[in-house]
Write an enzyme that holds these catalytic residues in place. Structure first.
Site, PDB file in Angstrom:
ATOM      1  N   ASP A 111       2.259  -0.419  -6.664  1.00  0.00           N
ATOM      2  CA  ASP A 111       1.926   0.032  -5.309  1.00  0.00           C
ATOM      3  C   ASP A 111       1.060  -1.013  -4.616  1.00  0.00           C
ATOM      4  OD1 ASP A 111       1.444   1.464  -3.023  1.00  0.00           O
ATOM      5  OD2 ASP A 111       0.518   3.182  -4.019  1.00  0.00           O
TER       6      ASP A 111
ATOM      7  N   ASP B  78       6.781  12.245   1.727  1.00  0.00           N
ATOM      8  CA  ASP B  78       5.858  13.149   1.035  1.00  0.00           C
ATOM      9  C   ASP B  78       6.180  14.585   1.439  1.00  0.00           C
ATOM     10  OD1 ASP B  78       3.404  14.797   0.622  1.00  0.00           O
ATOM     11  OD2 ASP B  78       2.601  12.899  -0.116  1.00  0.00           O
TER      12      ASP B  78
ATOM     13  N   GLU C  83       5.957  -0.597  -4.017  1.00  0.00           N
ATOM     14  CA  GLU C  83       5.769   0.455  -3.013  1.00  0.00           C
ATOM     15  C   GLU C  83       4.883  -0.002  -1.858  1.00  0.00           C
ATOM     16  OE1 GLU C  83       3.409   4.738  -2.955  1.00  0.00           O
ATOM     17  OE2 GLU C  83       4.622   4.202  -4.701  1.00  0.00           O
TER      18      GLU C  83
ATOM     19  N   HIS D 262       6.862  10.862  -2.608  1.00  0.00           N
ATOM     20  CA  HIS D 262       5.431  10.597  -2.771  1.00  0.00           C
ATOM     21  C   HIS D 262       4.732  11.932  -2.999  1.00  0.00           C
ATOM     22  CE1 HIS D 262       1.353   9.927  -0.870  1.00  0.00           C
ATOM     23  NE2 HIS D 262       1.438   8.813  -1.577  1.00  0.00           N
TER      24      HIS D 262
ATOM     25  N   GLU E 100       5.565   6.925   2.467  1.00  0.00           N
ATOM     26  CA  GLU E 100       4.554   7.983   2.404  1.00  0.00           C
ATOM     27  C   GLU E 100       3.877   8.205   3.747  1.00  0.00           C
ATOM     28  OE1 GLU E 100       0.522   6.509   0.524  1.00  0.00           O
ATOM     29  OE2 GLU E 100       2.196   5.501  -0.470  1.00  0.00           O
TER      30      GLU E 100
ATOM     31  N   HIS F 251       0.130  -0.366  -1.492  1.00  0.00           N
ATOM     32  CA  HIS F 251      -0.713   0.543  -0.709  1.00  0.00           C
ATOM     33  C   HIS F 251      -0.970   0.040   0.712  1.00  0.00           C
ATOM     34  CE1 HIS F 251      -3.946   3.765  -0.625  1.00  0.00           C
ATOM     35  NE2 HIS F 251      -2.978   4.328  -1.334  1.00  0.00           N
TER      36      HIS F 251
END
Length: 382
Positions: A183, A258, A209, A285, A236, A185
């Protein structure tokens, strides 16, 4: 049957639950939350509740359309998350009324078990080899880790090499037969993302990700996708099928809506179908609570292009408040060899411990996203 009311509950460590009650005694549970903005979403839920109280709960699609299109301003994380929780609860009620799990209402199961992965390393990843080894010992066949903590827009060679070293440690612990997801992020600037994904090719990630911030143009994401052979995942912080089309056009391999943010079960199904057109997979997610995870799993069992499910048991954010603490029976979240068995109970397949939830709401929480700064004092992405 009519909806008689919607209640909301602030639940530690950082969640928001809701309950929809009906005049026939059947109730449904949902999880509407934006991490760090639970109070804001709570207010939005009660505003939207005015549109459904007194109505038939089984008209799920009509309610979804009214909740989204009944206001001139629509979409975004807060309203989409408020909608999502209501949508969860309506599907939960529908399954209970008909005596079947939600995935039966979505066309029936297309698989017998759902693969899940665990988190390791925390926000500032460390101790990766030992953490991954523990998950392997617990039977998991896939883990996910952050690439790094705070990063400058163009990281130093030492920072980039440290990220690669952590990924190598994870791969060593996993061996060649298990999967590693990494990830970013949204912490990584595009130029650095292109460099890092090429460096990470050697550890063969299942996916990288959110390599860049979601608000950047789709052509920038396409440049990251094209920079290496590593599959790219994102989603996400996208909230509808309209927002997912540009990233699919950019060539992402995995979409990650998500269940608590992207309009609930109803919209997750549509996003998955859209991704199927592009040959992309669904990996919802879900670093959240038990209701969100149950909703995601119901979608997973009925979705042909599903890949793997995130789950938050043992996650670093929980601080001792695990999702199973709010369930009367945690059987759905007892994973065997890295898989969850197909739920057979009606609705979302879980029984919420309402007394525990009401007790938790008496304390509530004020969880907020961390604010990170670099050595020069400038703000950076968390």
């Amino acid at each position: 049957m009519k909806i008689t009311g919607i209640e909301t509950f602030l639940v530690q460590p950082r969640w928001l639950f809701l309950k929809i009650s009906t005049d026939e005694g059947v109730s449904g549970w949902g999880e509407p939350v934006v991490e760090g903005r639970a109070g804001t979403v709570r207010a939005a839920v009660h505003e939207l509740a005015e549109l459904v109280v007194g109505e038939d709960p089984l008209r799920i699609e009509d309610h979804w359309q009214v909740l989204r299109r009944g206001g001139f301003y629509r979409g975004g994380p807060v309203l989409s998350s408020a909608m999502a929780g209501i949508d969860h609860a309506l599907w939960d009620i529908a399954g209970k009324v008909r005596g079947v799990p939600v995935h039966e209402l979505l066309g029936g199961p297309v698989r017998d078990r759902v693969r899940v992965y665990s988190w390791v390393g925390g926000d500032r990843p460390s101790g990766i080899f030992d953490a991954v080894s523990a998950q392997v010992a617990a039977g998991f066949t896939a883990v996910k880790m952050n690439v790094a903590g705070p990063l400058a827009p163009i990281a130093s060679p030492a920072e980039a090499n440290a990220a690669l070293a952590r990924a190598r440690a994870a791969r060593e612990a996993l061996g060649p037969d298990r999967d590693l997801a990494i990830d970013f992020h949204g912490r990584v600037a595009p130029a650095l993302a292109r460099r890092l994904v090429r460096m990470l090719e050697e550890v063969q990630p299942m996916f990288v990700e959110e390599p860049i911030l979601p608000e950047l143009p789709a052509e920038v994401l396409a440049s990251v996708v094209g920079a290496s052979t590593v599959p790219i995942a994102t989603g996400e912080r996208l909230y509808s099928r309209w927002e997912f089309k540009p990233v699919l056009d950019a060539g992402v391999a995995v979409v990650q809506p998500d269940p608590s943010h992207a309009g609930g079960i109803s919209e997750l199904r549509r996003i998955a179908s859209l991704a199927e057109i592009y040959g992309a997979s669904l990996a919802p997610h879900c670093p959240l609570g038990p209701i969100a995870l149950a909703a995601a799993m119901q979608v997973a069992f009925a979705t042909p292009n599903f890949l793997i499910q995130e789950q938050s048991l043992g996650m670093h954010y929980h601080d001792g408040h695990e999702p199973v603490a709010y369930l009367a029976d945690s059987a759905l979240f007892r994973f065997t060899d890295g898989y969850a068995a197909r739920p057979t109970g009606p609705g979302l397949g879980i029984e919420v411990d309402e007394e525990a939830v009401r007790r938790a709401d008496e304390t509530g929480h004020r969880w907020r996203s961390p604010v990170w700064r670099l050595d020069d004092g400038g703000l950076t992405e968390w």
